[in-house]
Structure formats: C-alpha cells, structure tokens
Design a protein around this motif. Structure first.
Motif, PDB file in Angstrom:
ATOM      1  N   MET A 101       0.835  -1.169   0.000  1.00 13.27           N
ATOM      2  CA  MET A 101       0.000   0.000   0.000  1.00 13.27           C
ATOM      3  C   MET A 101       0.892   1.248   0.000  1.00 13.27           C
ATOM      4  O   MET A 101       1.847   1.333   0.756  1.00 13.27           O
ATOM      5  CB  MET A 101      -0.913   0.013   1.223  1.00 13.27           C
ATOM      6  N   GLU A 102       0.592   2.215  -0.877  1.00 12.22           N
ATOM      7  CA  GLU A 102       1.367   3.451  -0.978  1.00 12.22           C
ATOM      8  C   GLU A 102       0.620   4.579  -0.264  1.00 12.22           C
ATOM      9  O   GLU A 102      -0.559   4.803  -0.516  1.00 12.22           O
ATOM     10  CB  GLU A 102       1.613   3.814  -2.438  1.00 12.22           C
ATOM     11  N   ILE A 103       1.331   5.274   0.624  1.00 10.69           N
ATOM     12  CA  ILE A 103       0.749   6.357   1.411  1.00 10.69           C
ATOM     13  C   ILE A 103       1.492   7.650   1.097  1.00 10.69           C
ATOM     14  O   ILE A 103       2.721   7.697   1.174  1.00 10.69           O
ATOM     15  CB  ILE A 103       0.845   6.053   2.917  1.00 10.69           C
ATOM     16  N   GLU A 104       0.751   8.692   0.758  1.00 11.44           N
ATOM     17  CA  GLU A 104       1.356   9.981   0.448  1.00 11.44           C
ATOM     18  C   GLU A 104       1.710  10.715   1.741  1.00 11.44           C
ATOM     19  O   GLU A 104       0.844  10.968   2.567  1.00 11.44           O
ATOM     20  CB  GLU A 104       0.375  10.803  -0.383  1.00 11.44           C
ATOM     21  N   LEU A 105       2.990  11.057   1.897  1.00 11.50           N
ATOM     22  CA  LEU A 105       3.456  11.762   3.089  1.00 11.50           C
ATOM     23  C   LEU A 105       3.614  13.256   2.850  1.00 11.50           C
ATOM     24  O   LEU A 105       3.367  14.062   3.747  1.00 11.50           O
ATOM     25  CB  LEU A 105       4.790  11.178   3.557  1.00 11.50           C
ATOM     26  N   VAL A 106       4.057  13.623   1.657  1.00 13.44           N
ATOM     27  CA  VAL A 106       4.246  15.028   1.297  1.00 13.44           C
ATOM     28  C   VAL A 106       3.714  15.214  -0.116  1.00 13.44           C
ATOM     29  O   VAL A 106       4.025  14.429  -1.005  1.00 13.44           O
ATOM     30  CB  VAL A 106       5.741  15.440   1.323  1.00 13.44           C
ATOM     31  N   ASN A 107       2.928  16.256  -0.310  1.00 22.26           N
ATOM     32  CA  ASN A 107       2.503  16.684  -1.634  1.00 22.26           C
ATOM     33  C   ASN A 107       2.349  18.191  -1.533  1.00 22.26           C
ATOM     34  O   ASN A 107       1.349  18.687  -1.031  1.00 22.26           O
ATOM     35  CB  ASN A 107       1.202  16.020  -2.058  1.00 22.26           C
ATOM     36  N   LYS A 108       3.385  18.889  -1.947  1.00 25.37           N
ATOM     37  CA  LYS A 108       3.358  20.344  -1.762  1.00 25.37           C
ATOM     38  C   LYS A 108       4.085  21.060  -2.881  1.00 25.37           C
ATOM     39  O   LYS A 108       4.980  20.502  -3.510  1.00 25.37           O
ATOM     40  CB  LYS A 108       3.978  20.714  -0.416  1.00 25.37           C
ATOM     41  N   LYS A 109       3.662  22.297  -3.090  1.00 24.78           N
ATOM     42  CA  LYS A 109       4.370  23.180  -4.009  1.00 24.78           C
ATOM     43  C   LYS A 109       5.596  23.714  -3.283  1.00 24.78           C
ATOM     44  O   LYS A 109       5.516  24.130  -2.124  1.00 24.78           O
ATOM     45  CB  LYS A 109       3.471  24.328  -4.462  1.00 24.78           C
ATOM     46  N   LEU A 110       6.719  23.685  -3.983  1.00 20.34           N
ATOM     47  CA  LEU A 110       7.975  24.110  -3.370  1.00 20.34           C
ATOM     48  C   LEU A 110       8.041  25.623  -3.198  1.00 20.34           C
ATOM     49  O   LEU A 110       7.571  26.379  -4.048  1.00 20.34           O
ATOM     50  CB  LEU A 110       9.151  23.626  -4.220  1.00 20.34           C
ATOM     51  N   THR A 111       8.643  26.023  -2.097  1.00 24.08           N
ATOM     52  CA  THR A 111       8.871  27.431  -1.794  1.00 24.08           C
ATOM     53  C   THR A 111      10.355  27.748  -2.009  1.00 24.08           C
ATOM     54  O   THR A 111      11.172  26.841  -2.223  1.00 24.08           O
ATOM     55  CB  THR A 111       8.505  27.744  -0.335  1.00 24.08           C
ATOM     56  N   THR A 112      10.701  29.005  -1.900  1.00 22.40           N
ATOM     57  CA  THR A 112      12.102  29.410  -2.007  1.00 22.40           C
ATOM     58  C   THR A 112      12.949  28.719  -0.943  1.00 22.40           C
ATOM     59  O   THR A 112      14.047  28.243  -1.228  1.00 22.40           O
ATOM     60  CB  THR A 112      12.220  30.947  -1.872  1.00 22.40           C
ATOM     61  N   THR A 113      12.442  28.630   0.270  1.00 20.77           N
ATOM     62  CA  THR A 113      13.170  27.947   1.351  1.00 20.77           C
ATOM     63  C   THR A 113      13.369  26.474   1.022  1.00 20.77           C
ATOM     64  O   THR A 113      14.451  25.925   1.243  1.00 20.77           O
ATOM     65  CB  THR A 113      12.420  28.096   2.691  1.00 20.77           C
ATOM     66  N   ASP A 114      12.348  25.814   0.484  1.00 16.67           N
ATOM     67  CA  ASP A 114      12.461  24.405   0.112  1.00 16.67           C
ATOM     68  C   ASP A 114      13.580  24.191  -0.908  1.00 16.67           C
ATOM     69  O   ASP A 114      14.285  23.190  -0.866  1.00 16.67           O
ATOM     70  CB  ASP A 114      11.155  23.889  -0.500  1.00 16.67           C
ATOM     71  N   ILE A 115      13.742  25.113  -1.824  1.00 12.97           N
ATOM     72  CA  ILE A 115      14.723  24.972  -2.900  1.00 12.97           C
ATOM     73  C   ILE A 115      16.130  25.377  -2.462  1.00 12.97           C
ATOM     74  O   ILE A 115      17.106  24.793  -2.904  1.00 12.97           O
ATOM     75  CB  ILE A 115      14.276  25.812  -4.119  1.00 12.97           C
ATOM     76  N   ASN A 116      16.236  26.352  -1.585  1.00  8.34           N
ATOM     77  CA  ASN A 116      17.550  26.879  -1.204  1.00  8.34           C
ATOM     78  C   ASN A 116      18.104  26.332   0.100  1.00  8.34           C
ATOM     79  O   ASN A 116      19.287  26.513   0.384  1.00  8.34           O
ATOM     80  CB  ASN A 116      17.493  28.403  -1.116  1.00  8.34           C
ATOM     81  N   CYS A 117      17.287  25.683   0.904  1.00  8.32           N
ATOM     82  CA  CYS A 117      17.737  25.272   2.234  1.00  8.32           C
ATOM     83  C   CYS A 117      17.385  23.820   2.537  1.00  8.32           C
ATOM     84  O   CYS A 117      18.253  22.950   2.578  1.00  8.32           O
ATOM     85  CB  CYS A 117      17.135  26.213   3.276  1.00  8.32           C
ATOM     86  N   CYS A 118      16.124  23.568   2.777  1.00  8.27           N
ATOM     87  CA  CYS A 118      15.655  22.235   3.153  1.00  8.27           C
ATOM     88  C   CYS A 118      14.158  22.157   2.869  1.00  8.27           C
ATOM     89  O   CYS A 118      13.491  23.169   2.757  1.00  8.27           O
ATOM     90  CB  CYS A 118      15.949  21.946   4.625  1.00  8.27           C
ATOM     91  N   VAL A 141      10.527  27.129  -7.757  1.00 11.69           N
ATOM     92  CA  VAL A 141       9.385  27.468  -6.910  1.00 11.69           C
ATOM     93  C   VAL A 141       8.099  27.095  -7.648  1.00 11.69           C
ATOM     94  O   VAL A 141       7.972  27.303  -8.854  1.00 11.69           O
ATOM     95  CB  VAL A 141       9.398  28.972  -6.557  1.00 11.69           C
ATOM     96  N   ASN A 142       7.178  26.512  -6.919  1.00 11.15           N
ATOM     97  CA  ASN A 142       5.861  26.067  -7.387  1.00 11.15           C
ATOM     98  C   ASN A 142       5.863  24.726  -8.114  1.00 11.15           C
ATOM     99  O   ASN A 142       4.795  24.242  -8.477  1.00 11.15           O
ATOM    100  CB  ASN A 142       5.142  27.125  -8.224  1.00 11.15           C
ATOM    101  N   ASP A 143       7.041  24.104  -8.326  1.00 11.16           N
ATOM    102  CA  ASP A 143       7.022  22.704  -8.730  1.00 11.16           C
ATOM    103  C   ASP A 143       6.461  21.944  -7.534  1.00 11.16           C
ATOM    104  O   ASP A 143       6.602  22.387  -6.397  1.00 11.16           O
ATOM    105  CB  ASP A 143       8.431  22.183  -9.039  1.00 11.16           C
ATOM    106  N   SER A 144       5.853  20.800  -7.761  1.00 10.38           N
ATOM    107  CA  SER A 144       5.311  20.012  -6.654  1.00 10.38           C
ATOM    108  C   SER A 144       6.205  18.809  -6.385  1.00 10.38           C
ATOM    109  O   SER A 144       6.672  18.147  -7.309  1.00 10.38           O
ATOM    110  CB  SER A 144       3.902  19.517  -6.974  1.00 10.38           C
ATOM    111  N   ILE A 145       6.418  18.531  -5.116  1.00 11.04           N
ATOM    112  CA  ILE A 145       7.188  17.363  -4.694  1.00 11.04           C
ATOM    113  C   ILE A 145       6.232  16.391  -4.027  1.00 11.04           C
ATOM    114  O   ILE A 145       5.368  16.800  -3.253  1.00 11.04           O
ATOM    115  CB  ILE A 145       8.350  17.761  -3.761  1.00 11.04           C
TER     116      ILE A 145
END
Length: 112
Positions: free
Chosen positions: A1-18, A82-86
């Motif tokens: 069974m596959e469970i989604e843990l994260v589904n979000k649009k990336l922010t500047t912080t997500d791309i540049n830091c963590c 930014v705004n790509d989804s992970i």
C-alpha cells in the motif's frame, strides 16, 4: 500500500535550504527516543536512490521537521523551481518492509 506523506508546491526555502515536512506525518518514521533525526532513502522514478535526513528541532515549542541530506543535490539535479510540486510516498510491504519514493510534478502554470 502506498501512502502519500508530502505533496506540496515548493517554496524558495524548500529549494535553497531544506524541504519542510508536515509534523502530522512524523509517524511514518521510526525516530529513536531522545534523537531528533532519522536517515532514510527515497527512490526517484529513474531508480536513483537519494539519501535523506528527516530532522526535527530538539528545542523550542514546535518540532518544525525538515528534510536535508541529499535534498539540495536532488533539487539541483532535477532543476526544481518554486511552485514545482514534490511528492514523497511511503510503500508498506509485508515482504520488503517500508520503502520511500520521491517524484516531481513540474509547475505547468504560465506566468502572464
């Protein structure tokens, strides 16, 4: 069974830091009592395995979990913006235990 843990649009912080990780989904990782980080691997659609580190604050009122490790290498290699989804998923399998998958859905909205 596959469970989604994260589904979000990336922010500047997500791309540049963590990558910020939802506190409500910490249950998906077995963090040892007294420690504030756990290493795990996630496989992308090409089959490449990425070494990731889920960390929480060990002080302060809020845990504020983030993903580090190979995260910034993943961002650079995939050309994320930014705004790509992970999407990070967990696959629970009786024979193989737990594994994690990571993929990207590019931002398809056109700037006007």
């Amino acid at each position: 069974m596959e469970i989604e843990l994260v589904n979000k649009k990336l922010t500047t912080t997500d791309i540049n830091c963590c990558l910020s990780y939802p506190t409500g989904n910490l249950w998906a990782f077995q963090m040892v009592q007294g420690q504030n980080a756990v290493r795990f691997t996630a496989t992308d659609p090409t089959g490449r395995v990425w070494g990731l580190l889920l960390c929480t604050r060990n002080h302060a009122r809020y845990m504020k979990p983030v993903i580090r490790g190979d995260w910034l290498d993943y961002v650079r290699e995939k050309g994320l913006t930014v705004n790509d989804s992970i999407i990070l998923t967990m696959v629970a399998d009786a024979e193989n235990g737990v594994s994690y998958n990571i993929r990207v859905e590019p931002n398809t909205e056109l700037a006007i």
